[in-house]
Enzyme design. Structure first.
Site, short mmCIF file in Angstrom:
data_model
loop_
_atom_site.label_atom_id
_atom_site.label_comp_id
_atom_site.label_asym_id
_atom_site.label_seq_id
_atom_site.Cartn_x
_atom_site.Cartn_y
_atom_site.Cartn_z
N LYS A 106 110.16 -89.83 19.07
CA LYS A 106 109.46 -88.85 19.91
C LYS A 106 110.41 -87.71 20.23
O LYS A 106 111.64 -87.89 20.17
CB LYS A 106 108.99 -89.50 21.22
CG LYS A 106 107.84 -88.79 21.88
CD LYS A 106 106.50 -89.12 21.23
CE LYS A 106 105.36 -88.36 21.82
NZ LYS A 106 104.06 -88.84 21.31
N GLY A 218 91.08 -84.94 31.31
CA GLY A 218 91.92 -84.13 30.42
C GLY A 218 91.22 -83.82 29.11
O GLY A 218 91.20 -84.66 28.21
N GLY A 220 92.03 -81.77 26.58
CA GLY A 220 92.93 -81.01 25.72
C GLY A 220 92.61 -81.37 24.28
O GLY A 220 91.45 -81.63 23.92
N ASN A 221 93.67 -81.44 23.44
CA ASN A 221 93.53 -81.83 22.04
C ASN A 221 92.67 -83.07 21.87
O ASN A 221 91.67 -83.07 21.17
CB ASN A 221 94.92 -82.26 21.55
CG ASN A 221 95.61 -81.21 20.73
OD1 ASN A 221 94.95 -80.50 20.00
ND2 ASN A 221 96.92 -81.14 20.87
N GLY A 223 91.32 -85.38 24.40
CA GLY A 223 90.15 -85.56 25.25
C GLY A 223 89.02 -84.60 24.87
O GLY A 223 87.84 -84.96 24.97
P1 NAD Z 1 96.96 -81.49 25.50
O1 NAD Z 1 98.06 -80.72 26.10
O2 NAD Z 1 96.20 -80.85 24.40
O3 NAD Z 1 95.90 -81.91 26.61
C1 NAD Z 1 96.23 -82.43 27.85
C2 NAD Z 1 95.07 -82.10 28.78
O4 NAD Z 1 95.26 -82.75 30.02
C3 NAD Z 1 94.92 -80.61 29.10
O5 NAD Z 1 93.55 -80.26 29.07
C4 NAD Z 1 95.44 -80.49 30.53
O6 NAD Z 1 94.81 -79.44 31.26
C5 NAD Z 1 95.02 -81.83 31.07
N1 NAD Z 1 95.78 -82.27 32.23
C6 NAD Z 1 97.11 -82.17 32.49
N2 NAD Z 1 97.39 -82.74 33.68
C7 NAD Z 1 96.21 -83.23 34.16
C8 NAD Z 1 95.84 -83.94 35.32
N3 NAD Z 1 96.72 -84.27 36.25
N4 NAD Z 1 94.55 -84.31 35.46
C9 NAD Z 1 93.63 -83.98 34.53
N5 NAD Z 1 93.92 -83.31 33.41
C10 NAD Z 1 95.19 -82.95 33.24
O7 NAD Z 1 97.60 -82.88 25.05
P2 NAD Z 1 97.02 -83.96 24.02
O8 NAD Z 1 97.68 -83.77 22.71
O9 NAD Z 1 95.54 -83.97 24.11
O10 NAD Z 1 97.61 -85.31 24.64
C11 NAD Z 1 96.99 -85.97 25.73
C12 NAD Z 1 97.50 -87.40 25.79
O11 NAD Z 1 97.19 -88.06 24.56
C13 NAD Z 1 99.02 -87.54 25.96
O12 NAD Z 1 99.30 -88.70 26.71
C14 NAD Z 1 99.49 -87.71 24.53
O13 NAD Z 1 100.76 -88.33 24.48
C15 NAD Z 1 98.38 -88.57 23.99
N6 NAD Z 1 98.27 -88.58 22.54
C16 NAD Z 1 98.10 -87.44 21.82
C17 NAD Z 1 97.94 -87.53 20.44
C18 NAD Z 1 97.65 -86.31 19.59
O14 NAD Z 1 97.33 -86.49 18.40
N7 NAD Z 1 97.68 -85.10 20.14
C19 NAD Z 1 97.99 -88.76 19.79
C20 NAD Z 1 98.18 -89.90 20.56
C21 NAD Z 1 98.29 -89.79 21.93
#
Ligand code: NAD
Length: 421
Positions: A106, A218, A220-221, A223
């Protein structure tokens, strides 16, 4: 005593608990409690106003007994080595449980990406690659997107890496745009995989998802895609979503396009009109069938776990449920599906992407989803079988521990065969 919220201590605590149940060899445990290699780098970056600002970055290789390190990169103001160490440990278990030929790694950079323009983000990304060049690559450590990094970030990474290597190295990062040989299906793979786990969990719990309601913390990507795909993959309606600014709720269901349009225009889902505004804490405590934490770690803790009403918690984020909360959810008979099973779709399709890059043969989307579903369903069945194996011996273990035991056993056996202990 205050609950432990240091993610790396939590990761170690979870490993210790699994080691005890499975009677893991002490020598193996000693190796597995700490990362193999940790790199901290200082990154001088040219800003758009002509000044140079210095950032701190990290890259951790947790364990490489089963293959090159694999894991994402975060850009976050609160990034720190303990979070990166924890995430690299969870990547090790995730790749092992999915039974793909990678170890765990990581990375992260302490920065606020919302305060940086594209020119500065590109310079920062390229500086990071120059600093960790010898520590990464298709056979050493393959990077990927995570919180606040994107396919564009990955395109800059493979470009900088290829320039130093003197040849194209598309396999140095996954989660790339299709134009630079990303994989079909990678962008929504984490969410799709999570929803396949939800489908299997509902079958196991004899629950009808067609009439179920979902809340997603959340969008983001990961969710965001779960929001988009929920109806298509499991037939449920999404009634609540949130971002870092707050949450919205409408018990009749939320329309993906309308909510995300509002977020795009005004920066937050809270600008969407046809819903009640809630705080993020209120979203977690809603009376829904399925709760999907998809933001950051430590969201369901000893403080709020007894207020959770969902029947299934689907951990799409990494580390959203603390060990204390884990116990409370189990007492409440809430089925808590662990992160490194639920969100393994991303790394699984990353594996497909890397395979396609090194072989130069590219698959169609259908092929990707079919193979992903097969791997996720197999992991789900493996975990349930492990839980039942212990139940037959009179020992009750939760799904997270069952997943840990499978993952840790595979890594320990690889280390043993290689002569590490
Ligand atoms: P991202 O930055 O695209 O999205 C994160 C989202 O969470 C954003 O919409 C942000 O506004 C929101 N957020 C932040 N703090 C918050 C809070 N306190 N309450 C509510 N919402 C909040 O990130 P992502 O890539 O979607 O990753 C999200 C999670 O999924 C992380 O834990 C990451 O490690 C995990 N993850 C991501 C991937 C991937 O392929 N991107 C794969 C496995 C796991």
């Amino acid at each position: 005593m205050a609950e432990e919220l240091n993610p790396f201590k939590i990761a170690q605590q979870q490993l210790d608990e699994a080691a005890k149940i499975m009677k893991l060899d002490k020598q193996a445990l000693a190796i597995l409690r700490e990362p193999a290699e940790v790199l901290t780098v200082n990154l001088p970056v040219r800003m758009s106003n002509g000044t140079t600002k210095t950032f701190t970055g990290f890259r951790v290789h947790y364990n490489t007994a089963r293959g090159p390190a694999k894991g994402g990169i975060r850009f976050h103001p609160q990034e720190n080595l303990d979070t990166v160490r924890a995430l690299s440990a969870w990547m090790t278990w995730k790749c092992s449980l999915a039974n793909i030929p990678f170890g765990g790694g990581k990375g992260g950079i302490i920065c606020d990406p919302k305060q940086l323009n594209d020119f500065e983000l590109e310079n920062l990304t390229r500086a990071y690659v120059r600093a960790i060049y010898k520590f990464m690559g298709p056979a050493i450590d393959i990077v990927a997107p995570d919180v606040y990094t994107t396919p564009q970030t990955m395109a800059w990474i493979i470009d900088e890496y290829s320039k130093i290597a003197g040849q194209n190295e598309f396999g140095a990062a996954t989660g790339k745009p299709l134009e630079v040989w990303g994989s079909e299906g990678r962008s929504d793979a984490t969410a799709a995989g999570g929803l396949y786990v939800l489908r299997e969990s509902a079958k196991f719990k004899k629950m009808n998802l067609k009439t179920a309601s979902i809340a997603i913390q959340g969008v983001g990507n990961v969710g965001g895609y779960a929001f988009e795909l929920a109806k298509k993959i499991v037939g449920s309606k999404v009634v609540a979503v949130s971002d870092s600014e707050g949450a919205i709720y409408n018990k009749k269901g939320l329309d993906y396009n309308k909510v995300m349009d509002a977020k795009k225009k005004k920066g937050t889902v809270q600008s969407y009109g046809d819903a009640e505004k809630l705080t993020n804490d209120q979203l977690l405590e809603l009376n829904v069938d399925v709760l999907i934490p998809a933001a950051l770690e430590n969201q369901i803790t000893g403080q709020n776990a007894d207020k959770i009403k969902a029947k299934i918690v689907l951990e799409l984020a990494n580390g959203p449920v603390t060990p204390e909360a884990d116990k409370i959810l189990a007492e409440k008979k809430i089925l808590d599906m662990p992160d490194f099973l639920v969100n393994s779709g991303g790394v699984t399709v990353s594996y497909f992407e890397w395979l396609q890059n090194i072989s130069g043969y590219y698959w169609e989307a259908d092929e990707v989803y079919k193979r992903l579903d097969k791997i996720i369903t197999r992991s789900f069945n493996d975990v349930i079988a492990k839980q039942q194996e212990y139940a037959k011996q009179g020992q009750t273990i939760n799904i997270r521990m069952a997943a840990y035991i499978i993952a840790v056993d595979r890594v320990a056996k690889a280390m043993k065969l290689r002569g590490w202990y």
